[in-house]
Design a protein around this motif. Structure first.
Motif, PDB file in Angstrom:
ATOM      1  N   VAL A  84       0.772  -1.175   0.031  1.00  0.00           N
ATOM      2  CA  VAL A  84      -0.051   0.014   0.043  1.00  0.00           C
ATOM      3  C   VAL A  84       0.928   1.252   0.064  1.00  0.00           C
ATOM      4  CG1 VAL A  84      -1.752   1.376   1.358  1.00  0.00           C
ATOM      5  CG2 VAL A  84      -2.083  -1.016   0.934  1.00  0.00           C
ATOM      6  N   ALA A  85       0.696   2.091  -1.098  1.00  0.00           N
ATOM      7  CA  ALA A  85       1.402   3.419  -0.806  1.00  0.00           C
ATOM      8  C   ALA A  85       0.629   4.601  -0.742  1.00  0.00           C
ATOM      9  CB  ALA A  85       2.011   3.473  -2.395  1.00  0.00           C
ATOM     10  N   ILE A  86       0.818   5.364   0.318  1.00  0.00           N
ATOM     11  CA  ILE A  86      -0.049   6.525   0.414  1.00  0.00           C
ATOM     12  C   ILE A  86       0.476   7.681  -0.240  1.00  0.00           C
ATOM     13  CG2 ILE A  86      -0.711   8.272   2.354  1.00  0.00           C
ATOM     14  CD1 ILE A  86      -0.200   5.946   4.327  1.00  0.00           C
ATOM     15  N   ARG A  87      -0.194   8.199  -1.116  1.00  0.00           N
ATOM     16  CA  ARG A  87       0.242   9.127  -2.129  1.00  0.00           C
ATOM     17  C   ARG A  87      -0.513  10.563  -1.711  1.00  0.00           C
ATOM     18  NH1 ARG A  87      -0.438   7.501  -8.391  1.00  0.00           N
ATOM     19  NH2 ARG A  87      -2.666   7.301  -7.630  1.00  0.00           N
ATOM     20  N   HIS A  88       0.330  11.625  -1.586  1.00  0.00           N
ATOM     21  CA  HIS A  88      -0.023  13.000  -1.413  1.00  0.00           C
ATOM     22  C   HIS A  88      -0.530  13.697  -2.571  1.00  0.00           C
ATOM     23  CE1 HIS A  88       2.573  11.353   2.010  1.00  0.00           C
ATOM     24  NE2 HIS A  88       1.513  11.837   2.681  1.00  0.00           N
ATOM     25  N   VAL A  89       0.496  13.776  -3.397  1.00  0.00           N
ATOM     26  CA  VAL A  89       0.097  14.369  -4.710  1.00  0.00           C
ATOM     27  C   VAL A  89       0.336  13.494  -5.854  1.00  0.00           C
ATOM     28  CG1 VAL A  89       0.650  16.943  -3.808  1.00  0.00           C
ATOM     29  CG2 VAL A  89       2.306  15.359  -4.772  1.00  0.00           C
ATOM     30  N   HIS A  90      -0.375  13.598  -6.948  1.00  0.00           N
ATOM     31  CA  HIS A  90      -0.727  12.442  -7.789  1.00  0.00           C
ATOM     32  C   HIS A  90       0.599  12.217  -8.721  1.00  0.00           C
ATOM     33  CE1 HIS A  90      -3.295   9.688  -9.693  1.00  0.00           C
ATOM     34  NE2 HIS A  90      -2.501   9.889 -10.833  1.00  0.00           N
ATOM     35  N   PHE A  91       1.544  13.130  -9.060  1.00  0.00           N
ATOM     36  CA  PHE A  91       2.750  13.028  -9.637  1.00  0.00           C
ATOM     37  C   PHE A  91       3.912  12.569  -8.897  1.00  0.00           C
ATOM     38  CE2 PHE A  91       2.947  17.395  -8.404  1.00  0.00           C
ATOM     39  CZ  PHE A  91       3.919  17.474  -8.139  1.00  0.00           C
ATOM     40  N   GLU A  92       3.696  12.478  -7.652  1.00  0.00           N
ATOM     41  CA  GLU A  92       4.864  11.979  -6.807  1.00  0.00           C
ATOM     42  C   GLU A  92       4.485  10.494  -6.213  1.00  0.00           C
ATOM     43  OE1 GLU A  92       6.965  14.037  -3.709  1.00  0.00           O
ATOM     44  OE2 GLU A  92       6.394  15.960  -4.383  1.00  0.00           O
ATOM     45  N   ASP A  93       4.602   9.678  -7.370  1.00  0.00           N
ATOM     46  CA  ASP A  93       4.256   8.268  -7.209  1.00  0.00           C
ATOM     47  C   ASP A  93       5.306   7.206  -7.132  1.00  0.00           C
ATOM     48  OD1 ASP A  93       5.146   8.139  -9.823  1.00  0.00           O
ATOM     49  OD2 ASP A  93       3.219   8.215 -10.777  1.00  0.00           O
ATOM     50  N   LEU A  94       5.029   6.139  -7.170  1.00  0.00           N
ATOM     51  CA  LEU A  94       6.080   5.220  -7.173  1.00  0.00           C
ATOM     52  C   LEU A  94       7.262   5.066  -8.277  1.00  0.00           C
ATOM     53  CD1 LEU A  94       4.069   2.028  -5.412  1.00  0.00           C
ATOM     54  CD2 LEU A  94       5.865   3.157  -4.451  1.00  0.00           C
TER      55      LEU A  94
END
Length: 234
Positions: free
Chosen positions: A6-16
């Motif tokens: 599970v990845a908690i993502r705060h802004v869409h472009f700062e992804d995995l």
């Protein structure tokens, strides 16, 4: 057996970024928890085999303005108390440090751009060895202190504490090894346009750095992550 990350993502472009393919090849099914879309209170902090907290343009000390930071800290405290595999990147690393009782504060300057890490002995003897001599992306103005019992892994001239590990299951990275610089950094340049302007950064230079250093960063970061994943204990 398929494992859950599970990845908690705060802004869409700062992804995995490049980490997503590496996680898939290691047998993980990736699920994003997007801030403002998913309610963090519905996330069981102990259920996923791996939890990743990604970066974002706010600070640990701004919980009065961004209440999700407190919810995220509570999740991390519960998970870390059980030594469940946890990875933090930039803001995520700062949140791990805070959850472990370490101070997070402004550096008084921004560190933005690609540069190499100086690895400690612990860093050279662990997964970060794959990033030796590799320019990684830095993008932050805050920094963490090293929590008690954790091992400092890397530094730069601007930021003394760039990474730490707590045993084999917890890894916190102030920098961004995950960014897909081979595909360019345009989403980052647009998303952080105001910050870059205030910091006086040259966008053309950042693009050139990404194009030149992207392949080396992609390969080193993938090897680093794969080695760390192999060392996890349940």
């Amino acid at each position: 057996m398929v494992k859950t990350a599970v990845a908690i993502r705060h802004v869409h472009f700062e992804d995995l970024g490049t980490f997503e393919a590496a996680l898939s090849s290691a047998g993980y099914r990736v699920h994003y928890y997007d801030l403002g879309v998913h309610d963090l209170r519905t996330l069981d902090p102990l259920r996923p085999e791996l939890m990743i907290v990604l970066g974002g343009p706010v600070g640990v000390g701004q919980a009065d303005l961004y209440p999700f930071l407190t919810e995220e800290l509570d999740l991390l405290r519960t998970r870390l108390a059980e030594n469940r595999p946890t990875l933090g990147l930039c803001l995520g690393a700062q949140q791990i440090a805070a959850a472990l009782g370490a101070k997070v504060a402004s550096m008084g300057e921004k560190e933005i751009g690609f540069s190499e890490l100086s690895l400690t002995e612990a860093g050279r003897n662990g997964p970060l060895r794959h990033l030796a001599g590799v320019p990684v992306l830095h993008w932050h103005g805050d920094a963490f202190q090293i929590p008690d019992t954790a091992a400092c892994l890397a530094s730069t001239p601007v930021c003394q504490n760039q990474a730490f590990a707590l045993g084999s299951n917890v890894l916190a990275l102030q920098f961004h090894p995950e960014v897909d610089a081979c595909a360019g950094v345009e989403r980052w340049l647009v998303g952080h346009a105001a910050e870059l302007a205030m910091a006086g950064k040259d966008l053309r230079e950042l693009r050139e750095q990404a194009e030149k250093m992207g392949p080396t960063l992609r390969d080193g970061a993938r090897k680093m992550l794969m080695e760390w994943l192999k060392g996890l204990t349940e």
